[in-house]
Design a protein around this motif. Structure first.
Motif, PDB file in Angstrom:
ATOM      1  N   GLY A   1       0.951   4.056  -2.881  1.00 34.34           N
ATOM      2  CA  GLY A   1       0.700   5.475  -2.609  1.00 34.34           C
ATOM      3  C   GLY A   1       1.813   6.369  -3.113  1.00 34.34           C
ATOM      4  O   GLY A   1       1.554   7.435  -3.690  1.00 34.34           O
ATOM      5  N   VAL A   2       3.060   5.928  -2.908  1.00 35.54           N
ATOM      6  CA  VAL A   2       4.191   6.727  -3.385  1.00 35.54           C
ATOM      7  C   VAL A   2       4.174   6.839  -4.904  1.00 35.54           C
ATOM      8  O   VAL A   2       4.356   7.929  -5.468  1.00 35.54           O
ATOM      9  N   HIS A   3       3.927   5.730  -5.582  1.00 40.02           N
ATOM     10  CA  HIS A   3       3.888   5.763  -7.043  1.00 40.02           C
ATOM     11  C   HIS A   3       2.717   6.596  -7.555  1.00 40.02           C
ATOM     12  O   HIS A   3       2.830   7.281  -8.578  1.00 40.02           O
ATOM     13  N   ALA A   4       1.601   6.551  -6.857  1.00 41.42           N
ATOM     14  CA  ALA A   4       0.451   7.369  -7.264  1.00 41.42           C
ATOM     15  C   ALA A   4       0.772   8.855  -7.162  1.00 41.42           C
ATOM     16  O   ALA A   4       0.432   9.651  -8.050  1.00 41.42           O
ATOM     17  N   VAL A   5       1.441   9.236  -6.069  1.00 40.71           N
ATOM     18  CA  VAL A   5       1.828  10.646  -5.913  1.00 40.71           C
ATOM     19  C   VAL A   5       2.827  11.062  -6.984  1.00 40.71           C
ATOM     20  O   VAL A   5       2.726  12.152  -7.569  1.00 40.71           O
ATOM     21  N   LEU A   6       3.798  10.179  -7.272  1.00 40.23           N
ATOM     22  CA  LEU A   6       4.800  10.500  -8.294  1.00 40.23           C
ATOM     23  C   LEU A   6       4.168  10.620  -9.682  1.00 40.23           C
ATOM     24  O   LEU A   6       4.508  11.523 -10.454  1.00 40.23           O
ATOM     25  N   VAL A   7       3.224   9.745  -9.989  1.00 43.46           N
ATOM     26  CA  VAL A   7       2.554   9.814 -11.293  1.00 43.46           C
ATOM     27  C   VAL A   7       1.736  11.102 -11.394  1.00 43.46           C
ATOM     28  O   VAL A   7       1.750  11.774 -12.437  1.00 43.46           O
ATOM     29  N   ALA A   8       1.024  11.448 -10.326  1.00 42.99           N
ATOM     30  CA  ALA A   8       0.232  12.684 -10.342  1.00 42.99           C
ATOM     31  C   ALA A   8       1.122  13.915 -10.497  1.00 42.99           C
ATOM     32  O   ALA A   8       0.797  14.840 -11.267  1.00 42.99           O
ATOM     33  N   ALA A   9       2.247  13.931  -9.785  1.00 39.69           N
ATOM     34  CA  ALA A   9       3.168  15.061  -9.910  1.00 39.69           C
ATOM     35  C   ALA A   9       3.777  15.130 -11.309  1.00 39.69           C
ATOM     36  O   ALA A   9       3.943  16.221 -11.872  1.00 39.69           O
ATOM     37  N   SER A  10       4.093  13.970 -11.887  1.00 37.87           N
ATOM     38  CA  SER A  10       4.653  13.955 -13.247  1.00 37.87           C
ATOM     39  C   SER A  10       3.648  14.484 -14.258  1.00 37.87           C
ATOM     40  O   SER A  10       3.999  15.256 -15.158  1.00 37.87           O
ATOM     41  N   LEU A  11       2.393  14.078 -14.122  1.00 36.06           N
ATOM     42  CA  LEU A  11       1.364  14.578 -15.032  1.00 36.06           C
ATOM     43  C   LEU A  11       1.175  16.079 -14.889  1.00 36.06           C
ATOM     44  O   LEU A  11       0.977  16.789 -15.891  1.00 36.06           O
ATOM     45  N   ALA A  12       1.226  16.573 -13.654  1.00 36.90           N
ATOM     46  CA  ALA A  12       1.088  18.013 -13.443  1.00 36.90           C
ATOM     47  C   ALA A  12       2.244  18.791 -14.063  1.00 36.90           C
ATOM     48  O   ALA A  12       2.056  19.909 -14.567  1.00 36.90           O
TER      49      ALA A  12
ATOM     50  N   ARG B   1       0.824  -1.209   0.000  1.00 37.32           N
ATOM     51  CA  ARG B   1       0.000   0.000   0.000  1.00 37.32           C
ATOM     52  C   ARG B   1       0.858   1.258   0.000  1.00 37.32           C
ATOM     53  O   ARG B   1       0.544   2.227  -0.701  1.00 37.32           O
ATOM     54  N   GLY B   2       1.934   1.221   0.791  1.00 39.31           N
ATOM     55  CA  GLY B   2       2.817   2.389   0.815  1.00 39.31           C
ATOM     56  C   GLY B   2       3.486   2.633  -0.519  1.00 39.31           C
ATOM     57  O   GLY B   2       3.555   3.769  -0.990  1.00 39.31           O
ATOM     58  N   ALA B   3       3.951   1.551  -1.148  1.00 38.21           N
ATOM     59  CA  ALA B   3       4.576   1.706  -2.462  1.00 38.21           C
ATOM     60  C   ALA B   3       3.573   2.201  -3.495  1.00 38.21           C
ATOM     61  O   ALA B   3       3.896   3.044  -4.341  1.00 38.21           O
TER      62      ALA B   3
END
Length: 289
Positions: free
Chosen positions: A26-37, A22-24
């Motif tokens: 969440g981290v990947h989800a945040v990184l993907v969202a930041a990359s898209l932004a 779950r932690g991994a």
């Protein structure tokens, strides 16, 4: 008893594994969202460069390009793009070469040489970083005018040959290099200049690459100073030339986006090519205080 212990161990590892997954995630989800932004403005720039002016200013906006490749041809019709591109390359190369040379020499002196008032003088250098660069515009303009350098390449190159930030960055890198190599060179009879040029400078290559990339980005995107000292379109840089495409009452945004995209491609290519060395140089500067 042994079965209970085995079940407890399996249960503990299962819970930890679940939390780890779950932690991994969440981290990947945040990184993907930041990359898209971060990528979204670049994608919007590409899409807008392929639209008509009416489509680019439509409300609500449209997200599909229209294949107007003639916007890229208009950039070369409205601007002396070739001359401005050459001016930008020469200006950026001059600033990069100057800062790599002068900042590395000053950084080596502050990091390795012992002389009275070294720390005080370095503090004065760092205090320059706290002064807004706009305060230097009028004195620098007066100097360029008195030298007769207005509307010339040297007017946009010379003020950027040195920076306090470059000295600070390379000083941190020189502090992280082993002193044994320097001491061995002294035992062989090498002086400070020979040690700096033949030993320390090659070892500081990641730091020099990091500074070069940063200076290249700053120089390539510099807008204010080239507009102040140059009014001739053939002597302008790309950033100043693209700014002239913005009209007082109307701006052809697709053409402006097309020109900005063409101007940004060389810097993107340089960063991609030197990305690993740039990250290595930035990371190494924080290893010493």
């Amino acid at each position: 008893m042994s079965e209970r212990r085995a079940f407890g161990v399996r249960g503990a590892f299962g819970v930890r594994g679940a939390f780890g997954v779950r932690g991994a995630f969440g981290v990947h989800a945040v990184l993907v969202a930041a990359s898209l932004a971060m990528v979204a403005p670049f994608v919007w720039q590409v899409v807008t460069s392929l639209k008509t002016l009416s489509s680019a200013t439509r409300v609500p906006p449209t997200f599909l390009p229209e294949g107007r490749w003639d916007n890229y041809a208009k950039v070369f019709e409205l601007l002396p793009f070739g001359d401005q591109f050459v001016n930008t390359v020469v200006m950026a190369a001059g600033r990069v070469a100057g800062q790599v040379l002068f900042c590395s020499m000053a950084a080596y002196a502050f990091a390795r040489l012992r002389f009275p008032g070294r720390n005080v003088l370095f503090g004065v250098f760092l205090s320059v970083l706290m002064v807004p660069p706009q305060l230097f515009v009028i004195p620098q303009y007066q100097i360029m005018s008195s030298l007769g350098w207005l509307n010339s390449l040297q007017a946009i190159i010379v003020p950027g040959l040195f920076s306090a930030f470059g000295v600070f960055l390379l000083r941190q890198f020189f502090l992280g290099l082993p002193r044994e190599l320097e001491e061995a060179a002294r035992l062989d009879g090498a002086g400070p200049v020979r040690i700096y040029w033949s030993i320390m400078l090659p070892l500081a290559r990641p730091g020099l690459v990091a500074l070069s990339v940063l200076v290249l980005l700053w120089a390539w995107n510099d807008l204010f100073w080239p507009l102040v000292v140059n009014t001739d379109p053939e002597k302008m840089t790309l950033s100043a030339g693209l700014a002239s495409l913005q009209g007082q009452y109307q701006t052809d945004y697709p053409v402006l986006m097309a020109g900005s995209l063409i101007a940004s491609l060389p810097v993107i290519a340089v960063f991609v090519f030197l990305q690993r060395q740039f990250i290595q140089g930035i990371a190494h500067t924080g290893s010493k205080g």
